[in-house]
Design a protein around this motif. Structure first.
Motif, short mmCIF file in Angstrom:
data_model
loop_
_atom_site.label_atom_id
_atom_site.label_comp_id
_atom_site.label_asym_id
_atom_site.label_seq_id
_atom_site.Cartn_x
_atom_site.Cartn_y
_atom_site.Cartn_z
N GLY A 1 8.86 4.26 6.68
CA GLY A 1 7.77 3.76 5.87
C GLY A 1 7.03 2.65 6.58
N VAL A 2 6.81 1.52 5.88
CA VAL A 2 6.11 0.39 6.50
C VAL A 2 7.11 -0.62 7.12
N GLY A 3 8.37 -0.16 7.27
CA GLY A 3 9.29 -0.90 8.14
C GLY A 3 10.13 -2.01 7.54
N ILE B 1 11.49 5.96 12.57
CA ILE B 1 10.77 7.23 12.65
C ILE B 1 9.98 7.40 11.36
N GLU B 2 8.73 7.88 11.47
CA GLU B 2 7.91 8.04 10.27
C GLU B 2 6.93 9.19 10.46
N LEU B 3 6.82 10.02 9.42
CA LEU B 3 5.97 11.20 9.41
C LEU B 3 4.48 10.82 9.36
N ASN C 1 8.41 14.09 12.64
CA ASN C 1 9.43 14.49 11.68
C ASN C 1 10.80 14.03 12.18
N ALA C 2 11.52 13.33 11.32
CA ALA C 2 12.82 12.78 11.73
C ALA C 2 13.74 13.85 12.32
N LYS C 3 13.65 15.06 11.77
CA LYS C 3 14.56 16.12 12.24
C LYS C 3 14.34 16.38 13.73
N GLN D 1 7.99 0.57 -0.46
CA GLN D 1 8.51 -0.41 0.53
C GLN D 1 9.66 -1.24 -0.05
N LYS D 2 10.56 -1.64 0.82
CA LYS D 2 11.70 -2.47 0.40
C LYS D 2 11.52 -3.88 0.94
N PRO D 3 12.06 -4.89 0.22
CA PRO D 3 11.95 -6.27 0.73
C PRO D 3 12.69 -6.40 2.06
N GLU E 1 0.85 -1.21 0.00
CA GLU E 1 0.00 0.00 0.00
C GLU E 1 0.88 1.24 0.00
N HIS E 2 2.09 1.08 0.51
CA HIS E 2 3.01 2.21 0.61
C HIS E 2 3.53 2.63 -0.77
N GLY E 3 3.99 1.66 -1.54
CA GLY E 3 4.50 1.96 -2.88
C GLY E 3 6.01 2.12 -2.92
C1 LIG Z 1 10.95 5.68 0.61
S1 LIG Z 1 9.89 5.68 1.99
C2 LIG Z 1 10.58 4.41 3.02
C3 LIG Z 1 10.07 3.04 2.70
C4 LIG Z 1 10.66 1.98 3.61
N1 LIG Z 1 12.02 1.64 3.26
C5 LIG Z 1 9.83 0.70 3.63
O1 LIG Z 1 10.36 -0.40 3.45
O2 LIG Z 1 8.61 0.84 3.83
C6 LIG Z 1 10.30 7.14 2.83
C7 LIG Z 1 9.41 7.46 4.02
O3 LIG Z 1 9.87 8.62 4.68
C8 LIG Z 1 8.76 9.31 5.24
N2 LIG Z 1 9.20 10.68 5.49
C9 LIG Z 1 9.41 11.68 4.60
N3 LIG Z 1 9.91 12.77 5.21
C10 LIG Z 1 10.02 12.45 6.53
C11 LIG Z 1 10.49 13.14 7.68
N4 LIG Z 1 10.94 14.40 7.59
N5 LIG Z 1 10.48 12.51 8.86
C12 LIG Z 1 10.03 11.22 8.97
N6 LIG Z 1 9.58 10.51 7.92
C13 LIG Z 1 9.58 11.11 6.72
C14 LIG Z 1 7.68 9.17 4.22
O4 LIG Z 1 6.41 9.32 4.78
C15 LIG Z 1 7.95 7.76 3.66
O5 LIG Z 1 7.11 6.80 4.23
#
Ligand SMILES: C[S@@+](CC[C@H](N)C(=O)[O-])C[C@H]1O[C@@H](n2cnc3c(N)ncnc32)[C@H](O)[C@@H]1O
Length: 286
Positions: free
Chosen positions: A90-92, A108-110, A136-138, A64-66, A60-62
């Protein structure tokens, strides 16, 4: 004399075999045997990863990594019980990969939706859910993660300008699935790079010295131009003093299907690879 030579040769062969099949006592990086280590240094990852661990739910995320790919990477850079961080979880994929090889993890996830999917996957798969922070990760990195406490960072950046994805065939603007997680679609590439650098500056402080970070980043083709985003991002992160680029691993994603782009007028690549940039924190300690 001949017996001596025979014993010497036998000793050498044993040493060679041992180093191939044993974890070296002085291995500071991981728990791989000599031959596993050799295999792990390949610059192209061509293994086909299974569609498993609630793939439908996670997709659902689009972006996601294996989890098994994350697991393989985590094993190269950590030992059991080490702490792995994914600031953009993302979805972890990273968190699940870490749990599967007995590492601890923090994410951490927004967007809370993705954290909830991660938790649901853990429940369904009977995997212990790792520590997650919504925000926010920051800010979360600053507030909740201790300096010099992380053994490995494995993360995956949200893409620059991905919403403007155009299909060269139909000329119709389409909204990519990835746009769901990219809130920064009005940013220029330069602003996006600065935004990412800010996150990685904070990550740098959290990572222990001499430890590694892996960053997934795909290159993109937009508006008749190929953007080597991996190189742009690598250059941007490299400006953080002490964060040194060590490798660009190419992940050949065997699950990607080919599309007919540009036909029959121009060559447009069908992107079936992603880059995994590997950085190491190297600072002088007095
Ligand atoms: C490419 S996806 C990661 C997918 C992940 N590797 C997985 O397997 O599901 C990047 C994620 O970063 C999150 N994101 C973007 N900016 C962010 C921020 N400033 N702080 C925390 N999360 C953030 C997005 O919502 C998104 O889900």
């Amino acid at each position: 004399m001949q017996k001596q030579l025979f014993n010497y040769k036998k000793k050498l062969t044993k040493k060679k075999l041992d180093s191939k099949s044993k974890v070296a006592d002085n291995n500071k990086v991981n728990e791989l045997t000599g031959s596993e280590w050799k295999f792990s240094t390949k610059s192209v990852i061509s293994k086909a990863y299974p569609v498993n661990l609630q793939h439908k739910l996670r997709s659902e995320h689009g972006g996601q990594k294996p989890p098994d790919l994350c697991l393989d990477l985590i094993k190269i850079f950590t030992k059991k019980n080490n702490l792995v961080l994914d600031p953009l979880m993302g979805v972890g994929g990273t968190l699940i990969g870490a749990s599967l090889c007995n590492r601890k993890a923090v994410g951490i996830e927004l967007n809370n939706k993705w954290i909830n999917i991660y938790k649901k996957v853990c429940k369904l798969e009977k995997i212990k859910a790792e520590q997650t922070y919504h925000g926010n990760a920051k800010e979360v990195l600053e507030k909740n993660i201790k300096n010099n406490s992380i053994d490995f960072i494995l993360t995956d950046v949200p893409y620059w300008n991905v919403d403007q994805l155009k299909k060269t065939r139909s000329k119709k603007a389409t909204i990519s699935k990835l746009s769901k997680f990219n809130k920064s679609n009005s940013l220029s590439k330069e602003d996006w790079l600065l935004d990412m650098k800010e996150i990685f500056q904070k990550c740098f402080k959290k990572l222990k010295n001499k430890k590694y970070m892996g960053v997934f980043i795909g290159d993109i083709y937009r508006d008749k131009h190929y953007h080597i985003l991996s190189a742009d991002l690598a250059n941007s992160i490299s400006t953080i003093e002490g964060f040194n680029l060590k490798a660009n691993l190419i992940w050949f994603d065997q699950s990607k299907s080919l599309h007919v782009y540009g036909y029959p007028y121009s060559f447009v690549p069908s992107m079936i690879h992603q880059n995994v940039l590997i950085f190491k924190k190297e600072i002088d300690e007095d």
